[in-house]
Design an enzyme around this catalytic site. Structure first.
Site, PDB file in Angstrom:
ATOM      1  N   SER A   1       0.850  -1.200   0.000  1.00 46.40           N
ATOM      2  CA  SER A   1       0.000   0.000   0.000  1.00 46.40           C
ATOM      3  C   SER A   1       0.878   1.239   0.000  1.00 46.40           C
ATOM      4  O   SER A   1       1.614   1.494   0.955  1.00 46.40           O
ATOM      5  CB  SER A   1      -0.894   0.012   1.242  1.00 46.40           C
ATOM      6  OG  SER A   1      -1.462   1.297   1.367  1.00 46.40           O
TER       7      SER A   1
ATOM      8  N   HIS B   1      -1.062  -1.290  -4.363  1.00 50.33           N
ATOM      9  CA  HIS B   1      -2.333  -0.912  -3.742  1.00 50.33           C
ATOM     10  C   HIS B   1      -2.372   0.598  -3.541  1.00 50.33           C
ATOM     11  O   HIS B   1      -1.516   1.168  -2.856  1.00 50.33           O
ATOM     12  CB  HIS B   1      -2.458  -1.637  -2.405  1.00 50.33           C
ATOM     13  CG  HIS B   1      -3.778  -1.481  -1.729  1.00 50.33           C
ATOM     14  ND1 HIS B   1      -4.889  -2.246  -2.050  1.00 50.33           N
ATOM     15  CD2 HIS B   1      -4.183  -0.639  -0.743  1.00 50.33           C
ATOM     16  CE1 HIS B   1      -5.909  -1.885  -1.278  1.00 50.33           C
ATOM     17  NE2 HIS B   1      -5.510  -0.913  -0.471  1.00 50.33           N
TER      18      HIS B   1
ATOM     19  N   ASP C   1      -4.580   3.667  -2.237  1.00 56.08           N
ATOM     20  CA  ASP C   1      -5.710   4.020  -1.378  1.00 56.08           C
ATOM     21  C   ASP C   1      -6.225   5.410  -1.710  1.00 56.08           C
ATOM     22  O   ASP C   1      -5.517   6.402  -1.528  1.00 56.08           O
ATOM     23  CB  ASP C   1      -5.275   3.979   0.093  1.00 56.08           C
ATOM     24  CG  ASP C   1      -5.093   2.555   0.579  1.00 56.08           C
ATOM     25  OD1 ASP C   1      -6.066   1.780   0.515  1.00 56.08           O
ATOM     26  OD2 ASP C   1      -3.973   2.209   1.000  1.00 56.08           O
TER      27      ASP C   1
ATOM     28  N   MET D   1      -8.881   8.151  -0.715  1.00 53.16           N
ATOM     29  CA  MET D   1      -9.772   8.557   0.389  1.00 53.16           C
ATOM     30  C   MET D   1     -10.242   9.977   0.155  1.00 53.16           C
ATOM     31  O   MET D   1      -9.471  10.834  -0.281  1.00 53.16           O
ATOM     32  CB  MET D   1      -9.025   8.506   1.723  1.00 53.16           C
ATOM     33  CG  MET D   1      -8.379   7.163   2.017  1.00 53.16           C
ATOM     34  SD  MET D   1      -7.693   7.148   3.682  1.00 53.16           S
ATOM     35  CE  MET D   1      -6.737   5.637   3.650  1.00 53.16           C
TER      36      MET D   1
ATOM     37  N   HIS E   1      -8.058   1.065  -4.425  1.00 53.06           N
ATOM     38  CA  HIS E   1      -9.027   0.875  -3.347  1.00 53.06           C
ATOM     39  C   HIS E   1      -9.746   2.206  -3.100  1.00 53.06           C
ATOM     40  O   HIS E   1      -9.178   3.119  -2.502  1.00 53.06           O
ATOM     41  CB  HIS E   1      -8.270   0.397  -2.096  1.00 53.06           C
ATOM     42  CG  HIS E   1      -9.120   0.201  -0.893  1.00 53.06           C
ATOM     43  ND1 HIS E   1      -8.586   0.047   0.372  1.00 53.06           N
ATOM     44  CD2 HIS E   1     -10.466   0.129  -0.728  1.00 53.06           C
ATOM     45  CE1 HIS E   1      -9.563  -0.111   1.238  1.00 53.06           C
ATOM     46  NE2 HIS E   1     -10.718  -0.053   0.604  1.00 53.06           N
TER      47      HIS E   1
ATOM     48  N   MET F   1     -12.039   4.469  -1.256  1.00 54.57           N
ATOM     49  CA  MET F   1     -12.758   4.708   0.002  1.00 54.57           C
ATOM     50  C   MET F   1     -13.409   6.078  -0.146  1.00 54.57           C
ATOM     51  O   MET F   1     -12.982   7.069   0.460  1.00 54.57           O
ATOM     52  CB  MET F   1     -11.773   4.666   1.184  1.00 54.57           C
ATOM     53  CG  MET F   1     -11.325   3.250   1.526  1.00 54.57           C
ATOM     54  SD  MET F   1      -9.812   3.214   2.506  1.00 54.57           S
ATOM     55  CE  MET F   1      -8.605   3.348   1.202  1.00 54.57           C
TER      56      MET F   1
ATOM     57  N   MET G   1     -11.891  -5.911   4.923  1.00 56.97           N
ATOM     58  CA  MET G   1     -11.050  -4.976   5.692  1.00 56.97           C
ATOM     59  C   MET G   1     -10.727  -5.578   7.055  1.00 56.97           C
ATOM     60  O   MET G   1     -11.615  -6.074   7.753  1.00 56.97           O
ATOM     61  CB  MET G   1     -11.763  -3.636   5.895  1.00 56.97           C
ATOM     62  CG  MET G   1     -11.915  -2.780   4.641  1.00 56.97           C
ATOM     63  SD  MET G   1     -10.372  -2.366   3.800  1.00 56.97           S
ATOM     64  CE  MET G   1      -9.461  -1.469   5.065  1.00 56.97           C
TER      65      MET G   1
ATOM     66  N   ASP H   1      -6.776  -6.288   4.123  1.00 57.92           N
ATOM     67  CA  ASP H   1      -6.128  -4.975   4.117  1.00 57.92           C
ATOM     68  C   ASP H   1      -6.220  -4.366   5.511  1.00 57.92           C
ATOM     69  O   ASP H   1      -7.315  -4.123   6.019  1.00 57.92           O
ATOM     70  CB  ASP H   1      -6.855  -4.093   3.085  1.00 57.92           C
ATOM     71  CG  ASP H   1      -6.267  -2.701   2.953  1.00 57.92           C
ATOM     72  OD1 ASP H   1      -5.207  -2.427   3.539  1.00 57.92           O
ATOM     73  OD2 ASP H   1      -6.892  -1.877   2.249  1.00 57.92           O
TER      74      ASP H   1
HETATM   75  C1  DX5 Z   1      -6.454   1.670   5.314  1.00 58.75           C
HETATM   76  C2  DX5 Z   1      -5.964   1.323   3.946  1.00 58.75           C
HETATM   77  C3  DX5 Z   1      -4.844   0.384   3.901  1.00 58.75           C
HETATM   78  C4  DX5 Z   1      -3.593   0.815   4.613  1.00 58.75           C
HETATM   79  C5  DX5 Z   1      -2.993  -0.408   5.220  1.00 58.75           C
HETATM   80  O1  DX5 Z   1      -7.666   2.301   5.232  1.00 58.75           O
HETATM   81  O2  DX5 Z   1      -7.014   0.782   3.144  1.00 58.75           O
HETATM   82  O3  DX5 Z   1      -4.531  -0.021   2.570  1.00 58.75           O
HETATM   83  O4  DX5 Z   1      -2.634   1.426   3.802  1.00 58.75           O
HETATM   84  O5  DX5 Z   1      -1.907  -0.024   5.966  1.00 58.75           O
HETATM   85  P1  DX5 Z   1      -1.186  -0.982   7.026  1.00 58.75           P
HETATM   86  O6  DX5 Z   1      -0.691  -2.165   6.257  1.00 58.75           O
HETATM   87  O7  DX5 Z   1      -0.105  -0.124   7.534  1.00 58.75           O
HETATM   88  O8  DX5 Z   1      -2.199  -1.348   8.058  1.00 58.75           O
HETATM   89 ZN    ZN Z   2      -6.477  -0.109   1.197  1.00 58.56          ZN
END
Ligand code: DX5
Ligand code: ZN
Length: 218
Positions: free
Chosen positions: A7, A32, A34, A36, A65, A67, A136, A174
């Site tokens: 990620s 990956h 993210d 947001m 991903h 969110m 998740m 994740d």
């Molecule tokens: C959290 C993200 C993850 C995050 C995971 O909302 O979706 O992808 O980066 O990070 P770690 O592996 O540090 O928990």
């Molecule tokens: Zn993620």
């Protein structure tokens, strides 16, 4: 097939291009990303323009991903930015079937995710169309949180359902994945592992990824 998807949330955002290249050289299978929006989750990261800019820095599949609220509206942007698999949340306010259909019609793979409080059965009606289910293992929004082992029954349940129907759907986990938790998730039936903090904070990412692959082979 076991896949490790670092990620980039935990990477150096000032040097994303070299971070992507580094992960590719270290044996990552996917990247990956993210996304947001500060609304669906209480944090803001990056959007489609950045994804488009970093697309040329790697040949690995982009595992995006989302969110975000109303993912349907933004699918074309993320398709055009060069995403390969687009995962959105069952809890988001778009029509799930329509959103999956739009991703597939755009020639991309679709993933559907559930937050910790959402029963995994929420994805069952769509399994036939999905390439991946994301369970998740933390509340989405931030990296570096602790793995929620109590999500494992959800992983096992969806693995059984996928096998029962004879489908080929990846199960991604994740949040809080590290050398200890990865085998727990693998034993429950996950095969795609996102990891931010554990990979990017390690002294030797190549060794960490190789070790993850061994530990996930259960
Ligand atoms: C959290 C993200 C993850 C995050 C995971 O909302 O979706 O992808 O980066 O990070 P770690 O592996 O540090 O928990
Ligand atoms: Zn993620």
């Amino acid at each position: 097939m076991i896949k490790i998807s670092p990620s980039i949330l935990s990477s150096d955002y000032g040097n994303l291009s070299s971070e992507l290249k580094r992960m590719e050289a270290c044996g990552a299978d996917m990247l990956h990303i993210d996304v947001m929006d500060g609304h669906f989750v209480p944090n803001i990261t990056l959007g489609a323009p950045i994804v488009k800019c970093i697309r040329k820095s790697s040949t690995l599949p982009f595992d995006v991903h989302l969110m975000i609220s109303d993912p349907y509206k933004y699918i074309p942007d993320f398709v055009n930015a060069g995403s390969d698999i687009i995962t959105f949340h069952a809890e988001a306010d778009s029509d799930i079937e329509k959103t999956i259909d739009l991703i597939l019609a755009s020639g991309k793979k679709a993933g559907l995710s559930v937050k910790p409080k959402t029963p995994v059965e929420a994805v069952y009606p769509y399994l036939d169309k999905l390439s991946m289910v994301l369970v998740m293992t933390v509340e989405p929004g931030f990296g570096g949180q602790s793995f929620m082992e109590d999500m494992m029954p959800k992983v096992s349940a969806v693995r059984s359902e996928i096998d029962r129907r004879g489908l080929d759907v990846d199960i991604q986990v994740d949040g809080g994945i590290n050398k200890d938790t990865i085998s727990i998730a693998a034993k429950a039936g996950a095969n795609v592992f996102v990891s931010g903090n554990a990979i990017f904070s390690s002294d030797n990412a190549e060794k960490t990824i190789a070790d993850f692959k061994v530990r996930a082979s259960v």
